[in-house]
Structures are given as structure tokens and as C-alpha cells.
Design a protein around this motif. Structure first.
Motif, PDB file in Angstrom:
ATOM      1  N   GLY A 188     -24.628  14.979  47.759  1.00 36.50           N
ATOM      2  CA  GLY A 188     -24.282  13.697  48.140  1.00 36.50           C
ATOM      3  C   GLY A 188     -24.453  13.396  49.784  1.00 36.50           C
ATOM      4  O   GLY A 188     -24.622  14.473  50.299  1.00 36.50           O
ATOM      5  N   VAL A 189     -25.112  12.313  49.997  1.00 41.67           N
ATOM      6  CA  VAL A 189     -25.354  11.902  51.432  1.00 41.67           C
ATOM      7  C   VAL A 189     -24.999  10.615  51.873  1.00 41.67           C
ATOM      8  O   VAL A 189     -25.032   9.658  51.166  1.00 41.67           O
ATOM      9  CB  VAL A 189     -26.894  11.980  51.747  1.00 41.67           C
ATOM     10  N   LYS A 190     -24.279  10.624  53.109  1.00 32.58           N
ATOM     11  CA  LYS A 190     -23.813   9.317  53.644  1.00 32.58           C
ATOM     12  C   LYS A 190     -24.591   9.123  55.032  1.00 32.58           C
ATOM     13  O   LYS A 190     -24.612  10.015  55.932  1.00 32.58           O
ATOM     14  CB  LYS A 190     -22.435   9.345  53.794  1.00 32.58           C
ATOM     15  N   LEU A 191     -25.274   8.020  55.217  1.00 34.41           N
ATOM     16  CA  LEU A 191     -26.047   7.656  56.284  1.00 34.41           C
ATOM     17  C   LEU A 191     -25.654   6.379  57.072  1.00 34.41           C
ATOM     18  O   LEU A 191     -25.412   5.554  56.067  1.00 34.41           O
ATOM     19  CB  LEU A 191     -27.613   7.752  55.978  1.00 34.41           C
ATOM     20  N   ARG A 192     -25.957   6.335  58.490  1.00 32.60           N
ATOM     21  CA  ARG A 192     -25.554   5.184  59.100  1.00 32.60           C
ATOM     22  C   ARG A 192     -26.806   4.418  59.199  1.00 32.60           C
ATOM     23  O   ARG A 192     -27.765   4.708  59.555  1.00 32.60           O
ATOM     24  CB  ARG A 192     -25.040   5.424  60.433  1.00 32.60           C
ATOM     25  N   CYS A 193     -26.559   3.059  58.906  1.00 35.92           N
ATOM     26  CA  CYS A 193     -27.632   2.098  59.042  1.00 35.92           C
ATOM     27  C   CYS A 193     -27.112   0.818  59.250  1.00 35.92           C
ATOM     28  O   CYS A 193     -26.444   0.174  58.259  1.00 35.92           O
ATOM     29  CB  CYS A 193     -28.781   2.105  57.586  1.00 35.92           C
ATOM     30  N   LYS A 194     -27.092   0.237  60.333  1.00 40.92           N
ATOM     31  CA  LYS A 194     -26.503  -0.882  60.935  1.00 40.92           C
ATOM     32  C   LYS A 194     -27.185  -2.160  60.647  1.00 40.92           C
ATOM     33  O   LYS A 194     -26.689  -3.387  60.169  1.00 40.92           O
ATOM     34  CB  LYS A 194     -26.132  -1.088  62.459  1.00 40.92           C
ATOM     35  N   ASN A 195     -28.556  -2.028  60.597  1.00 44.63           N
ATOM     36  CA  ASN A 195     -29.380  -3.088  60.354  1.00 44.63           C
ATOM     37  C   ASN A 195     -29.568  -3.424  58.578  1.00 44.63           C
ATOM     38  O   ASN A 195     -29.837  -2.520  58.056  1.00 44.63           O
ATOM     39  CB  ASN A 195     -30.777  -3.025  60.802  1.00 44.63           C
ATOM     40  N   PRO A 196     -29.228  -4.667  58.438  1.00 43.90           N
ATOM     41  CA  PRO A 196     -29.111  -4.998  56.977  1.00 43.90           C
ATOM     42  C   PRO A 196     -30.653  -5.079  56.157  1.00 43.90           C
ATOM     43  O   PRO A 196     -30.831  -4.639  55.230  1.00 43.90           O
ATOM     44  CB  PRO A 196     -28.572  -6.304  56.991  1.00 43.90           C
ATOM     45  N   THR A 197     -31.691  -5.473  57.231  1.00 44.45           N
ATOM     46  CA  THR A 197     -33.020  -5.357  56.526  1.00 44.45           C
ATOM     47  C   THR A 197     -33.340  -4.050  56.310  1.00 44.45           C
ATOM     48  O   THR A 197     -33.916  -3.603  55.253  1.00 44.45           O
ATOM     49  CB  THR A 197     -34.066  -6.156  57.465  1.00 44.45           C
TER      50      THR A 197
END
Length: 151
Positions: free
Chosen positions: A101-110
Motif C-alpha cells: 500500500g502507498v499513500k501520497l500527498r497531492c493537493k492539486n485536484p487536476t
């Protein structure tokens, strides 16, 4: 009055540093990967645990998605060792402890949707989309495929 010009942060990896030693070198950290590093998936208590214990499919798929979409992101959680997972109260069969499993941060919706689309194209069936992050795993034998949004 002059307005201050916004300067975009060009490289998120300049804030990411690893103290390499003789047993874990920079060559080992980038082996087989184009954009990511294996140490991004490390458990917080042990250097090199991401390379030793992470399954390669989620890492290679995410690396390929990053390369194709020309995006970068911060890996919040990859592999978790027993001691760290016990402190976080994570079950023993959770994909983080199995290295799937991996959790990554990505704030930009596009950018977030580009990453999700790339993961789906590579056959990832378990994806959770949050406001500021994405979780996915390749553990399809234990859990059913699902696409969840928490917006």
C-alpha cells in the motif's frame, strides 16, 4: 507599490534528503526507478526498509505514472515496520505492513485526477481519493476492488 511575484516551488525533492551510508548508497536508492527513490517508501525507523520490504509493483507503477504525467508528489506512507505500525495501531494484515500500500500527498485536484487515471490504466483496482492525498494498494486477493472518494 510593487506586488511581490509568486515563485512556484520547482522541486519538491530539494526538501527531501537521505543520509546515505556504506550499506545503503544512492545507487541502491534509485535502482530500477526513474522519478522516485526507494527511500521515499521507508519506514520512519529504518533506512532501506522500503527497498527491502516493499513489493515492487506499486512502486514501479507509481514511478511510471509520475514519469508519464510529468508530476511529482510526496509519499506520506509506504512500508511500515512492526514497531511503527503497532504504535499507529495498524492491523497485521494491512497493506502498509505487507508492503503493498502507498499513500501520497497531492493537493492539486487536476494532478490528483491525472495520477488516479494513470493508476487505473495500469490495473490498480483499490484506490481511495481524499482532499489532499491518494491511497492505493495492490492487495486484491484479500480485499475487494473499490474506488472511494472522501471529498
Amino acid at each position: 507599490m510593487s506586488k511581490s511575484k509568486y515563485v512556484k516551488r520547482s522541486d519538491i525533492w530539494e526538501y527531501y534528503s537521505v543520509d546515505y551510508n556504506d550499506s545503503y548508497t544512492e545507487e541502491m536508492d534509485t535502482e530500477g526507478l526513474r522519478v522516485l527513490k526507494w527511500s521515499m517508501f521507508d519506514s520512519p525507523d529504518k533506512l532501506g526498509s522500503g527497498k527491502m520490504f516493499m513489493e515492487s509493483p506499486p512502486v514501479h507503477i507509481l514511478d511510471q505514472v509520475y514519469k508519464e504525467n510529468r508530476v511529482k508528489g510526496f509519499i506520506e506512507i509506504g512500508y511500515l515496520s512492526k514497531s511503527v505500525a503497532d504504535r499507529m495501531s495498524i492491523a497485521s494484515q494491512h497493506p502498509y505492513r505487507l508492503g503493498k500500500g502507498v499513500k501520497l500527498r497531492c493537493k492539486n485536484p487536476t494532478v490528483r485526477m491525472k495520477i488516479v487515471r494513470g493508476l487505473i490504466q495500469y490495473g490498480i483496482e483499490r484506490i481511495h481519493i481524499y482532499n489532499e492525498s491518494i491511497y492505493f494498494d495492490t492487495d486484491n486477493y484479500i480485499r475487494k476492488p473499490e474506488l472511494l472518494t472522501f471529498l
